[in-house]
Structures are given as C-alpha cells and as structure tokens.
Design a protein around this motif. Structure first.
Motif: not given
Length: 254
Positions: A36, A41, A82, A162-163, A166, A173, A195-197
C-alpha cells in the motif's frame, strides 16, 4: 505499445513516483504489484493522462500521452479504476453501449453494427439476462462484469486495470480475471493491471513489476519476483513460497 521513460511525480514537495522506466509490449499482460502506498495507482493515473508527470514522459503508441485528445485516446485505451462503476439507476445495456461513444461522431446515432457488438459482448460476459436491470440493483461483482463489458465494447488496444478484484470474493475475482484473460488471448489485447493479490498476479500476468516507495524494485517473471528474500524486504513479512500444483508457478503462503 507503452513506454515510461524516467517518469517522476511530485505533489507538494512529496515524491510519489521517482524515475520509473519500463515498457509494455503489444499482447502482454503485465502486473504492477507492491505494498500500500507504493505508487501503483499514481502510475496508472500518469499513464492514462489523469495526472501530468513532473519529469520524464509517458509514450502511448510512440506518442506522448499529453498529445492525445480524450476522444482519440478513448478509441485505443480503456481504463477501469479500483472504484469500478457507481451504482447509478441506469440499465446494464445502456452502460455497456457507452463504450461505443468514442467511435461515434457528434450527434451520430448507434448503428446496427454497434448494437450487434454490444449484444455479442453481453453474451461473452454472461450479462444478456441482466441487460435490462439497473446498475444499482447489481452486486459489486456483477457491476465489475458490466465495467469490463463496457471496456470490451470500446475495443481498445490497451486495457488499464487498477485493482479490478478489490472487494470481490474469490469466485468473482477469478470470473473477472478469466474474462480479461480470454479477451486478451482472443484479440491480442495488451493489459496492464494493478493487483494486491500476489498469487493472482502470478497466475494471470506474463510479467510482474514490483514497486515500493515510488520506485521499481524489480521486474521480471513471477519466478524472478516472488522469492522469499525479495518479498521479505518489501513487505516486511516472511512468506513461504510453494509451487502451484497445476501451473507450476510460485504461490505464497503466510
């Protein structure tokens, strides 16, 4: 297709992105990953032209992004933020049809070809039965499918996500990313996604770019990036790396 050349962004003397350079070739799916506040972004907003760079340049199809008009850019680049689609009281069909507007002249009505393209995309994304429903009656996952359908109708060469997963459960997903992957394989679409994952990033992206504190830490394949040493240094946690039993790619256990 896309080239960032020594791109930096500073706001109120705070550096958000510093000297970032990378290329995305046509037909690739590239994932931007990082903790984060890493600047992912911000980079997407610089690429899309929503933000102006403080230094360096972003080239789309060989031309500086600043020189693209909104309409011309929308004919070749589609952006999904997002936040996704807001739950407006608007039908699914009308929302998806909005993706055709960059290709229409002022006051031009939708042609039979435009209508056919929308119907085709609704079928591909499994939205035909929902086409008359209002966005504000749909779940978050369903609205994200609508957002992707709208982008598909736009027929871009480059898709910026962008994500996109989420706040979605694992079923939605994989559904959303499977739609994007099938679209890419069918048309040669180029995709850049945040992607965060990390496990999803490894499964769906051809190449990963790891960003931290506004700078590129490392870029390469999932095997190059998803190592215990690299992730421990960036995320300050010690992951266990295992191999996916079917795809033979790195997957992370905490």
């Amino acid at each position: 297709m896309l080239s960032l050349q020594h791109v930096s962004k500073t706001v109120d003397e705070q550096t958000l992105v510093s000297d970032v350079s990378f290329d995305v070739e046509a037909g690739q799916c590239v994932g931007l990953i990082g903790p984060n506040g890493a600047g992912k972004s911000t980079l997407m907003k610089l690429i899309s032209g929503m933000y102006d760079v403080s230094d360096g340049q972003v080239l789309l199809f060989g031309q500086n992004v600043k020189r693209w008009s909104h309409k011309k850019k929308a004919q070749r680049v589609s952006v999904l933020t997002q936040d996704g689609l807001a739950p407006y009281p608007m039908t699914v069909y009308d929302t998806v049809m909005m993706g055709r507007y960059p290709h229409l002249k002022f006051f031009q009505r939708e042609s039979a070809d435009d209508l056919n393209r929308v119907d085709h995309v609704l079928a591909l994304t499994g939205l035909t039965d929902l086409k008359d429903q209002m966005l504000d009656t749909l779940s978050g996952g369903e609205r994200q499918r609508v957002a992707i359908a709208k982008a598909m109708v736009q027929e871009p060469d480059l898709l910026l996500l962008d994500e996109p997963t989420s706040f979605l459960d694992i079923g939605y997903q994989t559904e959303v990313l499977n739609i994007v992957k099938a679209w890419q394989q069918r048309t040669g679409l180029t995709v850049l996604m945040v992607l965060h994952d990390l496990n999803l990033a490894a499964q769906y992206c051809d190449r990963l770019i790891l960003i931290n504190q506004g700078e590129i830490v490392k870029q390469g394949s999932s095997d190059d990036i998803l190592t215990t040493e690299t992730l421990e240094a960036v995320y300050r946690t010690t992951p266990q790396i295992v191999r996916h039993p079917i795809k033979d790619i790195p997957q992370i256990l905490l």
